[in-house]
Design a protein around this motif. Sequence first.
Motif, PDB file in Angstrom:
ATOM      1  N   LEU A   1     -17.856   2.699 -15.193  1.00  0.00           N
ATOM      2  CA  LEU A   1     -16.795   3.235 -14.621  1.00  0.00           C
ATOM      3  C   LEU A   1     -17.369   3.854 -13.068  1.00  0.00           C
ATOM      4  O   LEU A   1     -16.706   3.334 -11.958  1.00  0.00           O
ATOM      5  N   LEU A   2     -18.748   4.339 -13.148  1.00  0.00           N
ATOM      6  CA  LEU A   2     -19.280   4.311 -11.904  1.00  0.00           C
ATOM      7  C   LEU A   2     -19.624   3.251 -11.000  1.00  0.00           C
ATOM      8  O   LEU A   2     -19.253   3.020  -9.956  1.00  0.00           O
ATOM      9  N   GLU A   3     -20.154   2.215 -11.823  1.00  0.00           N
ATOM     10  CA  GLU A   3     -20.345   1.053 -11.056  1.00  0.00           C
ATOM     11  C   GLU A   3     -19.206   0.308 -10.466  1.00  0.00           C
ATOM     12  O   GLU A   3     -19.261  -0.091  -9.384  1.00  0.00           O
ATOM     13  N   LEU A   4     -18.044   0.442 -11.309  1.00  0.00           N
ATOM     14  CA  LEU A   4     -16.808  -0.314 -10.797  1.00  0.00           C
ATOM     15  C   LEU A   4     -16.209   0.058  -9.579  1.00  0.00           C
ATOM     16  O   LEU A   4     -15.721  -0.141  -8.767  1.00  0.00           O
ATOM     17  N   THR A   5     -16.317   1.695  -9.976  1.00  0.00           N
ATOM     18  CA  THR A   5     -15.610   2.521  -8.641  1.00  0.00           C
ATOM     19  C   THR A   5     -16.331   2.249  -7.372  1.00  0.00           C
ATOM     20  O   THR A   5     -15.620   1.917  -6.493  1.00  0.00           O
ATOM     21  N   LEU A   6     -17.797   2.006  -7.435  1.00  0.00           N
ATOM     22  CA  LEU A   6     -18.416   2.087  -6.052  1.00  0.00           C
ATOM     23  C   LEU A   6     -18.060   0.670  -5.628  1.00  0.00           C
ATOM     24  O   LEU A   6     -18.004   0.574  -4.341  1.00  0.00           O
TER      25      LEU A   6
END
Length: 55
Positions: free
Chosen positions: A5-10
């Motif tokens: 989720l962090l990767e996708l959001t960034l």
Amino acid sequence: MPLILLELTLMIVAVRHILLHRNYRFGNRGIWLFVVIIFQIIGPVVYFVFGRGDE
């Protein structure tokens, strides 16, 4: 799961910023899109630290 989720959001935030702004400190739009999408966790961080130009 949180890392994904962090990767996708960034990545989404960085791509959105690249598409909406035309000022970059280094490179151009195509190079930054390539870096952000291919180097998923590192790419957006590198863009926000080195690539984002003055507003």
